[in-house]
Structure formats: C-alpha cells, structure tokens
Design a protein around this motif. Structure first.
Motif, PDB file in Angstrom:
ATOM      1  N   THR A  94       0.733  -1.227   0.020  1.00  0.00           N
ATOM      2  CA  THR A  94       0.008   0.172   0.129  1.00  0.00           C
ATOM      3  C   THR A  94       0.990   1.293  -0.194  1.00  0.00           C
ATOM      4  OG1 THR A  94      -1.694  -1.110   1.041  1.00  0.00           O
ATOM      5  CG2 THR A  94      -1.791   1.253   1.338  1.00  0.00           C
ATOM      6  N   VAL A  95       2.005   1.468   0.916  1.00  0.00           N
ATOM      7  CA  VAL A  95       2.719   2.281   1.047  1.00  0.00           C
ATOM      8  C   VAL A  95       3.266   2.696  -0.371  1.00  0.00           C
ATOM      9  CG1 VAL A  95       4.940   3.322   1.795  1.00  0.00           C
ATOM     10  CG2 VAL A  95       3.346   1.976   3.406  1.00  0.00           C
ATOM     11  N   LEU A  96       3.784   1.683  -1.137  1.00  0.00           N
ATOM     12  CA  LEU A  96       4.562   1.706  -2.418  1.00  0.00           C
ATOM     13  C   LEU A  96       3.612   2.141  -3.608  1.00  0.00           C
ATOM     14  CD1 LEU A  96       7.120  -1.117  -2.503  1.00  0.00           C
ATOM     15  CD2 LEU A  96       7.676   1.192  -2.222  1.00  0.00           C
ATOM     16  N   ALA A  97       2.377   1.458  -3.560  1.00  0.00           N
ATOM     17  CA  ALA A  97       1.390   1.334  -4.810  1.00  0.00           C
ATOM     18  C   ALA A  97       0.866   2.666  -4.765  1.00  0.00           C
ATOM     19  CB  ALA A  97       0.417   0.307  -4.947  1.00  0.00           C
ATOM     20  N   ILE A  98       0.246   2.837  -3.396  1.00  0.00           N
ATOM     21  CA  ILE A  98      -0.725   4.023  -3.266  1.00  0.00           C
ATOM     22  C   ILE A  98       0.112   5.485  -3.268  1.00  0.00           C
ATOM     23  CG2 ILE A  98      -2.484   5.153  -1.730  1.00  0.00           C
ATOM     24  CD1 ILE A  98      -3.438   2.788  -3.182  1.00  0.00           C
ATOM     25  N   GLY A  99       1.393   5.354  -2.774  1.00  0.00           N
ATOM     26  CA  GLY A  99       2.233   6.503  -2.872  1.00  0.00           C
ATOM     27  C   GLY A  99       2.526   7.018  -4.063  1.00  0.00           C
ATOM     28  N   TYR A 100       3.072   6.051  -4.848  1.00  0.00           N
ATOM     29  CA  TYR A 100       3.162   6.513  -6.347  1.00  0.00           C
ATOM     30  C   TYR A 100       2.024   7.058  -7.013  1.00  0.00           C
ATOM     31  CZ  TYR A 100       7.983   4.972  -6.349  1.00  0.00           C
ATOM     32  OH  TYR A 100       9.292   4.793  -6.200  1.00  0.00           O
ATOM     33  N   PHE A 101       0.800   6.438  -6.569  1.00  0.00           N
ATOM     34  CA  PHE A 101      -0.286   6.757  -7.427  1.00  0.00           C
ATOM     35  C   PHE A 101      -0.770   8.292  -6.918  1.00  0.00           C
ATOM     36  CE2 PHE A 101      -5.200   6.752  -6.918  1.00  0.00           C
ATOM     37  CZ  PHE A 101      -5.487   6.791  -8.514  1.00  0.00           C
ATOM     38  N   VAL A 102      -0.874   8.307  -5.608  1.00  0.00           N
ATOM     39  CA  VAL A 102      -1.093   9.708  -4.923  1.00  0.00           C
ATOM     40  C   VAL A 102      -0.270  10.701  -5.815  1.00  0.00           C
ATOM     41  CG1 VAL A 102      -1.390  11.254  -3.185  1.00  0.00           C
ATOM     42  CG2 VAL A 102      -2.160   9.072  -3.019  1.00  0.00           C
ATOM     43  N   HIS A 103       1.042  10.539  -5.705  1.00  0.00           N
ATOM     44  CA  HIS A 103       1.855  11.311  -6.487  1.00  0.00           C
ATOM     45  C   HIS A 103       1.825  11.677  -7.827  1.00  0.00           C
ATOM     46  CE1 HIS A 103       5.620  13.908  -6.890  1.00  0.00           C
ATOM     47  NE2 HIS A 103       6.004  12.951  -7.942  1.00  0.00           N
ATOM     48  N   ALA A 104       1.286  10.968  -8.602  1.00  0.00           N
ATOM     49  CA  ALA A 104       0.731  10.905  -9.824  1.00  0.00           C
ATOM     50  C   ALA A 104      -0.271  11.508 -10.096  1.00  0.00           C
ATOM     51  CB  ALA A 104       0.677   9.565 -10.327  1.00  0.00           C
ATOM     52  N   LEU A 105      -1.312  11.430  -9.012  1.00  0.00           N
ATOM     53  CA  LEU A 105      -2.715  11.831  -8.925  1.00  0.00           C
ATOM     54  C   LEU A 105      -2.639  13.571  -8.730  1.00  0.00           C
ATOM     55  CD1 LEU A 105      -5.804  11.676  -9.109  1.00  0.00           C
ATOM     56  CD2 LEU A 105      -5.692  11.201  -6.687  1.00  0.00           C
ATOM     57  N   VAL A 106      -1.751  13.739  -7.725  1.00  0.00           N
ATOM     58  CA  VAL A 106      -1.551  15.123  -7.317  1.00  0.00           C
ATOM     59  C   VAL A 106       0.074  15.609  -7.289  1.00  0.00           C
ATOM     60  CG1 VAL A 106      -1.889  16.884  -5.332  1.00  0.00           C
ATOM     61  CG2 VAL A 106      -3.248  14.811  -5.561  1.00  0.00           C
ATOM     62  N   PRO A 107       0.447  15.860  -8.504  1.00  0.00           N
ATOM     63  CA  PRO A 107       1.970  16.084  -8.646  1.00  0.00           C
ATOM     64  C   PRO A 107       2.723  17.348  -7.568  1.00  0.00           C
ATOM     65  CG  PRO A 107       0.873  16.193 -10.886  1.00  0.00           C
ATOM     66  CD  PRO A 107      -0.275  16.143  -9.880  1.00  0.00           C
ATOM     67  N   SER A 108       1.925  18.196  -7.097  1.00  0.00           N
ATOM     68  CA  SER A 108       2.323  18.987  -6.128  1.00  0.00           C
ATOM     69  C   SER A 108       2.627  18.485  -4.901  1.00  0.00           C
ATOM     70  CB  SER A 108       1.207  20.286  -5.870  1.00  0.00           C
ATOM     71  OG  SER A 108      -0.087  19.762  -5.526  1.00  0.00           O
ATOM     72  N   MET A 109       2.061  17.292  -4.732  1.00  0.00           N
ATOM     73  CA  MET A 109       2.449  16.378  -3.378  1.00  0.00           C
ATOM     74  C   MET A 109       3.726  16.103  -3.415  1.00  0.00           C
ATOM     75  SD  MET A 109       0.135  13.784  -1.071  1.00  0.00           S
ATOM     76  CE  MET A 109      -1.150  15.106  -0.602  1.00  0.00           C
ATOM     77  N   PRO A 110       4.710  16.313  -2.875  1.00  0.00           N
ATOM     78  CA  PRO A 110       6.040  15.642  -3.003  1.00  0.00           C
ATOM     79  C   PRO A 110       5.708  13.989  -2.646  1.00  0.00           C
ATOM     80  CG  PRO A 110       6.226  17.574  -1.497  1.00  0.00           C
ATOM     81  CD  PRO A 110       4.732  17.358  -1.688  1.00  0.00           C
TER      82      PRO A 110
END
Length: 549
Positions: A94-110
């Motif tokens: 979850t940390v890996l998949a959702i982390g990259y997914f959220v970053h792709a969804l909201v590029p402004s979030m580091p």
C-alpha cells in the motif's frame, strides 16, 4: 475548568451513544462519529484540539492491550501466515503503490508526503469493524484474521510513516537501513511488551501478594498500568510502543497475575476492562467526529470560495484514493487466496479455500479509524528550513475523507455481503463439550475424594448426612454429564430438566430481589445489609445466566 467540562460532555456523549444504539439499529461507531460532528457545531462552542502524541499515548495502548489479551492465541498463531501477509505485505505494498499513485494524481504533493499519506491509510480498525458488522456476524476464522491484522498493521503503518517523514525532512532514504530498523523496532517492541507484562506479574505475585484473597483493587490497578508502561518504555528506547502494548496484552494469558489471582480480582478486572474499552472506544470515535467538520468542512468552504471545480477536485481525490485502496486490497487478498488454493490442491484438497464473498468481505472490512487520523496529523508543519511542508493540508483532508468513506461503505456493504452467509456449525462446539465433560468428571472425583477424607472419623449419623450432601453435589455434575452424553433421549431429558431448573432458579432469585427491595424501602434492613444480600443474589444470577448464553 474548561477541560473538566469537555471531558464530562464527552462522557455524556459516550453514554448517550449506547442508548441510541439500543433504540435504533445503527452501528455504534457511526453514531458516535455523528455525535462528535454535532458537538463540533459552532453554536455549541466545543472544540477539542487533537494532539496526536497525547492521543496515541492515552487511548491506543489500553485498547490494543485489551484486544491482545482477548484475541484467541491458538487461532492467531494458526492464521499467522495470513495475518502477516496482510499486516506486513499489504501495508508495504500500500505504501509503495498508493504512494506513487497519489503522487501521480497530485503532482504538487512531494513523493515522501505521498508515501506518508499511504502509510497512514494502511492500518485498519477492528473496533470499527466489529461495531459495524455486529458481534458474531463475521465468521470466526475470518474475524480472527481481521483482528490479528488490525493488531499488527498499526505498528507497520506507523513505522513506514516514520521513515516517510524522515525522507520528507532530510531528502534521504535507504531501503537497507529502513528494513534493518523495522526489524529492530518491531522485535524490540514485542520483546519489551512481553517483558513488562511478565515483570509486573512477577512483582505483583512475589512481593505484593496480589494473588491472595483480599481487596482486588490493587491487582486491577496493576493491570491498568501495564499497557502504558509497555508503550512508554518501548517508545523511550525508540521501539514500537504499539507492538509493545499488543505483546503485553497477549502475554497476560500466560502470567500468574491473570491466571492464579483470586476470583474477585478476575471478576473486577473483567468488568473494569469492559468499561474502559467502551469508554475509550467511544471517546476515540467522538473525537474523530469532532475533527471532521473542521478538517473536511473548512477545506471544502475554502475551495468553494475559489471555484466549484476545486470542490469537485477535492472530493474526487477522496473518491479515487478510496477506490484505489479497495482495488489494491481486493487484488492482494485474491492473490493470497489463489496461492493458498494452489497449496491446498497439492495436498489433494478441493475447494478448501473460501471464494469471492470472503474476498469481498475482507476487502470491505478494511475500515480506517483513529490511528489513520492521528498518524496524518503527526506530519510536521514545516521543513527544517522553516518553509511549510508541501501537501500536508491536502494529505490530512484526503485521509479524513477516506476514513469517512470506509466507514460508510462498511455500514452499507458489510450487512449485504454477510446476509444469508451459512456459517455452519460452531467450530468450537466439540472442544467446549469436551472441556465441560472433563471438568465435570474432575469435579466428581474431587467431591468423592473430599467425601472419603471428611467421613473418615464421623459417626454413623454424621456420615449419613455427609453422604446425602455428597450425593446432592454430585448430582449436579452427573446431570451435566448426561446433558453432554452421546445418547439422544437421556440428553434431551437432562437438557429439559436443566432448562426447567434454570427458569425456577431465575424466578426465585428475582423474588428474592423484590423482597430485599421491599425490606429496604420499609427500613426493615439498612443499606449495608441490603447491598450485601443483593450482591450475593446478583452473583448467583450472573453465574446462572452465564451458562445459558
């Protein structure tokens, strides 16, 4: 004075939530969250600042300790592979998949902040699950897995959060160092909790004599201190305080303090912990409800002042992240089922693994709760240079929204998925019958041995009276054995006799209670005598009704 007033209001809300669920068929956690949200209404003026550190120290250790104490250890260890794959494997995925997914969804979030958000979204809440599904509605084996997952994944999720925060603040991350640190933190926390529990028990029994008859209060107070001591000691050495509290609770089943104490101590401890669980769980969900209007409402109002599209975008973030979490959890559980079915097939078992409904229930049962909110609120507000941490407010908003969505989805979907599920026979019925049989046989032997010992030096009259008493006591256990026997007709007759005896005794005890109340009202007996006799009747009725639940 404001603190005292706030605590009293929260306690009143906890009590009121219990009354509401008796009147309306609503899940207790949802009622408590709704009450918290109503208390946050501006005109009421009640606002509680949510301090994650105080929350984690005050509420989480006793609740996890009680869950660890209560969870069946045999079933926990039998399902250890499934539990670890969910509590460790699924969390890190979850940390890996959702982390990259959220970053792709909201590029402004580091990316580190996205990983931190994914980390706090990974732990599940078994308390919310049991409140939503209802006691005994989820099949036993599946519920044990879900409870075990919730006990362990709080620690793995928060450890992952710790590494994500460190990466966000320093910009440095090492997978090797993180893996080694995780093992040390986890194993050290488990060892610390077990050691603290054993040490408290040893000191209580060896030096304080708390297992002897007497006032049970000191022993109960000692058990209340154990989870806090385990948590604080582990955190002091930078280990997992959460796992320390869980291990301390699981260790209690094997300590002398819990197994060899007086009857009054065990009864008092059970009642005390039931009350603590109810109050603390209620406080947790009411505090959640108090935070949601300030977090979600304020963010949506600010977005509305910008544009309606911004409001839709924020709600869309919550919906998309929630769907991604459910999709990932469903896929992970399905893959575990598939690998298990292959292993079962190699051993000649066909259809040994539950099907799609079990996967769906396990997916929807991944309800998020207070640990998620406490974790995301612990994100630092600023970077080391003093600049604001980018994406923090959005991460808090998304996490709060996902908690609410998971609760609502659980309330709607779980009853539908569990409807009509054939649970089959009680898997523990046979071992319970065996235990009752062996206990009754041991009781008969003990009564027989005591009869021989007591009657050795009695005259004929006293010996006859003792024999009559022995026969009456033995008859209780012989009827139990008959009710548990394999022959259908004698067993049915014994059970009908026991049921009739139960109704007669219950009627007699209630008559006793009415007379005692009347005598107290007429001033025939004083309050001290009334309380003593009423306590005896209450204990007798409790022992009687416990066998018929």
């Amino acid at each position: 004075m404001d603190i005292v007033f706030t605590v009293l209001i929260l306690l009143l809300a906890v009590a009121a939530s219990g009354v509401v669920t008796r009147l309306l068929p609503l899940p207790l956690p949802l009622v408590q969250i709704a009450m918290g949200a109503m208390l946050a209404w501006p005109k009421l003026g009640l606002h509680v600042t949510f301090d994650p550190e105080i929350f984690m120290m005050l509420f989480i250790p006793p609740l996890l300790f009680a869950d660890g104490w209560r969870i069946p250890k045999r079933e926990f260890f039998m399902a250890r592979r499934s539990i670890l794959m969910l509590a460790l494997g699924l969390v890190f995925m979850t940390v890996l998949a959702i982390g990259y997914f959220v970053h792709a969804l909201v590029p402004s979030m580091p990316l580190p902040v996205a990983f931190a958000l994914a980390a706090v979204l990974s732990p599940t809440d078994a308390v919310a699950l049991s409140g939503i599904a209802g006691k005994g509605k989820v099949p036993g084996r599946l519920m044990h897995i879900l409870e075990g997952e919730a006990l362990m994944n709080d620690a793995s999720g928060l450890v992952a959060l710790k590494f994500a925060i460190a990466a966000a603040l320093t910009g440095v991350f090492s997978l090797r160092d993180a893996s080694i640190s995780f093992v040390i933190i986890a194993v050290g926390g488990l060892a610390t909790g077990a050691a603290v529990s054993w040490l408290f028990s040893f000191v209580s029994v060896r030096f304080l004599n708390l297992t002897e008859e007497g006032d049970p209060a000191p022993g109960v107070v000692m058990t209340l201190l154990i989870p806090f001591a385990a948590y604080l000691i582990a955190e002091r050495f930078e280990l997992s305080g959460i796992l320390a509290a869980v291990a301390a609770g699981m260790m209690m089943n094997y300590t002398t303090l819990a197994t060899s104490g007086s009857v009054s101590s065990r009864l008092r401890a059970n009642n005390t912990w039931m009350m603590i669980e109810f109050v603390f769980n209620g406080m947790v969900f009411i505090l959640l409800g108090l935070q949601f209007p300030h977090i979600l409402g304020r963010a949506l109002l600010d977005a509305h002042q910008t544009s309606d599209a911004q409001v839709g975008r924020l709600i869309g973030y919550i919906a998309v992240v929630a769907v991604a979490l459910y999709a990932l959890r469903f896929t992970w559980v399905w893959l575990l089922r598939w690998f298990s079915s292959r292993g079962a097939a190699r051993h000649g078992l066909v259809n040994a693994v539950p099907g799609l409904r079990t996967v769906a229930v396990t997916t929807v049962a991944g309800v998020r709760g207070a640990v998620t909110l406490a974790g995301v609120l612990s994100l630092p507000e600023t970077l080391p240079g003093g600049a604001a941490l980018p994406g923090r407010d959005l991460a808090i908003f998304i996490a709060s929204g996902v908690i609410l969505v998971s609760l609502v989805v659980g309330v709607i979907a779980l009853p539908l998925l569990l409807r009509g599920w054939r649970r089959g026979k009680d898997p523990h019925a046979a071992e319970e019958a065996l235990a009752r049989t062996m206990a009754a046989q041991a009781a008969i032997r003990a009564v027989d041995d005591l009869h021989d010992k007591e009657c050795a030096n009695l005259d004929e009259s006293a010996s006859a009276y003792a024999a009559d008493v022995t026969a009456r006591v033995m008859d209780i256990y012989r009827r139990r054995l008959t009710a548990l026997a394999g022959d259908q007709e004698p067993r049915d007759m014994a059970r009908r006799a026991d049921a009739l005896e139960f109704r007669m005794k219950l009627s007699a005890m209630r008559a006793e209670r009415q007379v005692l109340l009347s005598l107290r009202s007429n001033q025939t007996i004083n309050d001290e005598t009334f309380n003593k006799l009423m306590h005896e009747v209450d204990l007798s009725e409790t022992a009687l009704t416990a066998r018929w639940k």
